[in-house]
Design a protein around this motif. Structure first.
Motif, short mmCIF file in Angstrom:
data_model
loop_
_atom_site.label_atom_id
_atom_site.label_comp_id
_atom_site.label_asym_id
_atom_site.label_seq_id
_atom_site.Cartn_x
_atom_site.Cartn_y
_atom_site.Cartn_z
N GLN A 67 0.80 -1.21 0.04
CA GLN A 67 0.01 -0.09 -0.04
C GLN A 67 0.99 1.22 -0.07
OE1 GLN A 67 -3.10 -0.17 3.15
NE2 GLN A 67 -3.25 -2.54 2.91
N ILE A 68 2.01 1.38 -0.80
CA ILE A 68 3.00 2.38 -0.82
C ILE A 68 2.18 3.50 -1.82
CG2 ILE A 68 5.18 3.15 -1.42
CD1 ILE A 68 6.31 0.32 -1.41
N ARG A 81 18.54 22.55 2.21
CA ARG A 81 19.01 21.46 2.92
C ARG A 81 17.63 20.97 3.27
NH1 ARG A 81 23.08 24.01 6.97
NH2 ARG A 81 22.34 22.32 8.25
N ARG A 82 17.54 19.71 3.44
CA ARG A 82 15.97 19.01 3.82
C ARG A 82 16.21 18.27 4.72
NH1 ARG A 82 11.54 21.55 1.92
NH2 ARG A 82 10.43 19.65 2.65
N ALA A 83 15.52 18.43 6.03
CA ALA A 83 15.62 17.58 7.29
C ALA A 83 14.57 16.55 7.04
CB ALA A 83 15.32 18.43 8.53
N GLY A 84 15.04 15.36 6.62
CA GLY A 84 14.09 14.17 6.56
C GLY A 84 13.93 13.23 7.82
N GLN A 85 12.51 12.52 8.07
CA GLN A 85 12.19 11.76 8.96
C GLN A 85 11.73 10.43 8.40
OE1 GLN A 85 10.29 13.51 12.16
NE2 GLN A 85 11.89 14.83 12.72
N VAL A 86 12.08 9.19 8.82
CA VAL A 86 11.50 7.81 8.67
C VAL A 86 10.80 7.56 10.04
CG1 VAL A 86 11.46 5.63 8.31
CG2 VAL A 86 12.88 7.14 6.89
N ILE A 87 9.47 7.69 9.57
CA ILE A 87 8.64 7.36 10.93
C ILE A 87 7.92 6.01 10.94
CG2 ILE A 87 6.63 8.12 12.26
CD1 ILE A 87 7.03 10.77 10.89
N LEU A 88 8.15 5.10 11.93
CA LEU A 88 7.68 3.71 11.72
C LEU A 88 6.59 3.63 13.07
CD1 LEU A 88 10.73 1.52 11.34
CD2 LEU A 88 8.97 2.09 9.65
N TYR A 96 3.89 -2.31 10.52
CA TYR A 96 3.94 -1.07 10.71
C TYR A 96 3.31 -0.04 9.91
CZ TYR A 96 7.47 -2.75 14.45
OH TYR A 96 8.07 -3.34 15.52
N GLN A 97 2.87 1.02 10.10
CA GLN A 97 2.66 2.05 9.38
C GLN A 97 3.82 2.86 9.17
OE1 GLN A 97 -0.51 4.75 10.00
NE2 GLN A 97 -1.88 3.18 10.35
N ARG A 119 2.52 0.64 4.34
CA ARG A 119 2.71 -0.32 5.59
C ARG A 119 3.81 -1.27 5.11
NH1 ARG A 119 -2.81 0.51 6.33
NH2 ARG A 119 -3.20 0.45 8.57
N LEU A 120 4.47 -1.76 6.45
CA LEU A 120 5.46 -2.58 6.37
C LEU A 120 5.18 -3.95 7.12
CD1 LEU A 120 9.31 -1.75 6.86
CD2 LEU A 120 8.41 -3.79 7.93
N GLN A 121 5.22 -5.05 6.60
CA GLN A 121 4.55 -6.28 7.34
C GLN A 121 6.03 -7.34 7.76
OE1 GLN A 121 1.79 -8.67 5.32
NE2 GLN A 121 1.92 -10.14 6.69
N THR A 122 6.38 -7.55 8.96
CA THR A 122 7.24 -8.24 9.26
C THR A 122 6.71 -9.78 9.67
OG1 THR A 122 6.78 -7.70 11.65
CG2 THR A 122 8.52 -6.11 10.45
#
Length: 208
Positions: A67-68, A81-88, A96-97, A119-122
């Motif tokens: 569902q990307i 400059r961009r301040a990036g974040q990965v949120i799980l 995980y969303q 979504r990320l499925q483990t």
């Protein structure tokens, strides 16, 4: 590390957040993916980032991204400059969303832009079926000139570095494509990537 630094604060609860900065030359793939003279983080880089999160943060050998939605380009022009974040965000049953967001690192209080979510499925157990590459190759009727393939993308405004020109051969069939890819050997800091974005991007190009 590709993900950057983990943000540590009790305010996050169970959320996992990593932050890193993007510029016209950092990470390395930004300088290799230029569209209309503008460095843009490709969708393939977002996929590579999330695969790294599954391996390095969640300690998963196998994970499924689903569902990307690619919502907005992550652009860093010269001097920006961009301040990036990965949120799980954990859900039930090992899911995980995820979201990739960024904002102007040079302007305090600037709004975040959401670039990618899904979504990320483990906890997935998968056994890939064996492939007969010779038999598969016979299903494709004609080989496409790779140089013409590259010229096609140049005509669309793309200026791609060697790390993103990894298609060595490509064949087409009926609504299908098959390509042979090789990994660029001298990518700086290659060990931070589970899969270098240029290889994933070349795979995406096969579908075009």
């Amino acid at each position: 590390a590709l993900l950057g630094q983990r943000l540590e604060t009790p305010a996050l609860g169970e959320q996992i957040v990593y932050g890193r900065e993007y510029s016209a030359n950092t990470p390395y793939f930004m300088a290799e993916h230029i569209v209309y003279d503008t460095p843009i983080s490709p969708a393939a880089a977002h996929v590579s980032l999330l695969l790294s999160a599954a391996r390095d943060v969640l300690q998963q050998e196998v994970a499924v991204l689903e569902q990307i939605d690619f919502l907005a380009p992550l652009i860093a022009r010269d001097g920006e400059r961009r301040a990036g974040q990965v949120i799980l965000t954990p859900e039930q049953n090992g899911q995980y969303q995820f979201a990739l967001v960024s904002r102007d690192a040079l302007q305090a209080g600037s709004d975040f832009t959401r670039h990618c979510s899904g979504r990320l499925q483990t906890g997935v157990r998968m056994q890939p079926a064996p492939l007969d590459l010779t038999a598969m190759r016979q299903q494709f009727s004609s080989e496409v000139d790779v140089s013409a393939f590259n010229q096609f993308f140049e005509g669309l405004g793309f200026k791609l570095g060697d790390g993103f020109r990894r298609i060595q051969q490509v064949w087409k069939g009926h609504n299908e494509g098959l390509s042979r890819l090789t990994l660029k050997a001298d990518v700086p800091d290659q060990d931070i990537y589970l899969i270098y974005p240029g290889l994933i991007d070349s795979l995406f190009h096969t579908s075009l």
